[in-house]
Design an enzyme around this catalytic site. Structure first.
Site, PDB file in Angstrom:
ATOM      1  N   CYS A 130       0.832  -1.203   0.000  1.00 11.11           N
ATOM      2  CA  CYS A 130       0.000   0.000   0.000  1.00 11.11           C
ATOM      3  C   CYS A 130       0.862   1.246   0.000  1.00 11.11           C
ATOM      4  O   CYS A 130       1.304   1.714   1.051  1.00 11.11           O
ATOM      5  CB  CYS A 130      -0.927  -0.005   1.216  1.00 11.11           C
ATOM      6  SG  CYS A 130      -1.995   1.446   1.313  1.00 11.11           S
ATOM      7  N   CYS A 133      -0.495   4.153   1.988  1.00 11.48           N
ATOM      8  CA  CYS A 133      -0.307   4.103   3.442  1.00 11.48           C
ATOM      9  C   CYS A 133       1.134   4.386   3.837  1.00 11.48           C
ATOM     10  O   CYS A 133       1.413   5.241   4.655  1.00 11.48           O
ATOM     11  CB  CYS A 133      -0.621   2.697   3.976  1.00 11.48           C
ATOM     12  SG  CYS A 133      -2.189   2.078   3.443  1.00 11.48           S
ATOM     13  N   ASP A 134       2.029   3.585   3.281  1.00  8.31           N
ATOM     14  CA  ASP A 134       3.383   3.534   3.805  1.00  8.31           C
ATOM     15  C   ASP A 134       4.377   4.396   3.028  1.00  8.31           C
ATOM     16  O   ASP A 134       5.500   4.599   3.479  1.00  8.31           O
ATOM     17  CB  ASP A 134       3.874   2.073   3.819  1.00  8.31           C
ATOM     18  CG  ASP A 134       2.962   1.173   4.639  1.00  8.31           C
ATOM     19  OD1 ASP A 134       2.408   1.668   5.634  1.00  8.31           O
ATOM     20  OD2 ASP A 134       2.787  -0.002   4.289  1.00  8.31           O
TER      21      ASP A 134
END
Lengths: 301, 78
Positions: A130, A133-134
């Site tokens: 992701c 996200c990261d």
């Protein structure tokens, strides 16, 4: 015994549950999480009624709607096996076993894994599925995106603004994502595209240090601190053997969401419905619940 | 006495948003560290959790990676 079990609580499963409860069907929802892939969507601009809403906000609305009704919901529970035994459906999870008269499978899809050495060990240790996200944790670092489709290009577009350098490692001759996105990554001076290149190992110590890649001619080592695997999605359909699936392991349904087994219905991204969209999944969930209702009306013990 | 709750997050991560929603719904006060801009906090998060995925929760020293609702509830005693 329940009248209906719904597996999954993404847009399809939640909508099915809302419809089922309004028909006063005794329903159990079993799910790993609420929202499914919709919870991962950054921006949603095509769900009618909302000109703009984020994935998590839309999921929160779905969840609130679901909880208006008296529905039994088992979260953090994973279905391991589904079988039809005579005219009952048997559902075994990692926590318990259940029986129902009818079943709706709305278990969606998950990220496809690369299946190379190092992938499991370095998950969340530099390796991510992701970028949204990261990605921000890789500021000014060198990273690699594995894949060549839209999700890979989307990840690369986000990462090229954060990271020092982005490799796109694609195992086919050309990128296959949308031309508009391709133009953007091709125009960036910190993106390098390696076509016809396969990753065969991920290595590091406590965290990722690099990847080993090969083309037909040679093998190479790329030093990267971040790896984003974006090679598409696979349906969560392994827990049921009997239903007919297509070559992508998607569950085949007719236009009323009926599978080839009486009493088992399916909806959303786990099915062979071509368009994978939040609003389509929700609509399919409604249809599946109404079909299940009709089935239950005629059900004989 | 409210427990000391820290969350390490990024603004774009859906599970971070969901985790913070969950804490707010349960009236749990928390301190939010944006690891996309705060390098010191990012380093702290990596040291505490031994990994780089967000969100990471630190509830009185108990480290929870991801939106693991059951573990969060247990750690908070709710």
């Amino acid at each position: 015994m329940y009248d209906l079990i719904i597996i999954g609580a993404g847009p399809a499963g939640i909508t099915a549950a809302v419809y089922a409860s309004r028909k006063k069907i005794n329903t159990l929802v079993i799910t790993k999480d609420i929202g499914g892939q919709a919870a991962w969507s950054g921006e949603v601009e095509n769900y009618t009624g909302y000109q703009f809403i984020s994935g998590p906000e839309l999921v929160k609305k779905f969840e609130e709607h679901l909880k208006q009704y008296d529905i039994l919901l088992k979260e953090n529970e994973e279905v391991k096996l589904v079988k039809k035994i005579e005219n009952k459906i048997f559902v075994k999870t990692d926590k318990a076993e259940y029986f129902s008269k009818a079943l709706i499978i709305a278990s969606g899809k998950k990220s496809r894994e690369l299946n190379v050495p190092g992938e499991k060990e370095f998950k969340n240790k530099g390796l991510s599925y992701c970028a949204t996200c990261d990605g921000p944790l890789f500021s000014k670092k060198i990273v690699a995106v594995i894949g060549g489709g839209n999700s890979a290009l989307d990840a690369a577009l986000q990462l090229m603004r954060i990271a020092r350098k982005v490799y796109i490692i694609n195992n086919t001759a050309h990128l296959v994502g949308d031309p508009v996105m391709q133009e953007k990554v091709l125009g960036a001076d910190n993106v390098e595209i390696l076509n016809n290149t396969a990753v065969y190992e991920i290595f590091g110590d406590n965290f990722v240090k690099g990847i080993k890649v090969k083309t037909e001619e040679k093998e190479d080592i790329l030093e990267v601190e971040g790896i984003f695997i974006e090679i598409g999605l696979i349906p969560n359909s392994d827990f049921i053997k009997e239903v007919a699936k297509n070559q992508y392991r998607e569950i085949m349904i007719d236009r009323n969401n009926q599978t080839n087994i009486a009493g088992i219905f399916a909806c959303g991204d786990v099915t062979d419905v071509v368009d994978k969209q939040i609003i389509v999944a929700a609509g399919e969930g409604a249809k599946a619940a109404l079909s299940a209702f009709r089935y239950l009306m005629q059900y004989k013990d | 006495m409210a427990k000391n709750v820290k969350i390490y997050s990024t603004p774009t991560c859906p599970w971070c948003i969901r985790t913070k929603q969950f804490l707010k719904e349960n009236n749990i006060p928390f301190e939010d560290f944006d690891v996309s801009t705060n390098e010191e906090a990012a380093q702290e998060m990596i040291e505490k959790s031994g990994q780089m995925g967000v969100p990471v929760l630190d509830i009185e020293g108990e480290i929870i990676v991801g939106f693991d609702k059951e573990r969060i509830k247990q750690a908070l005693g709710i």
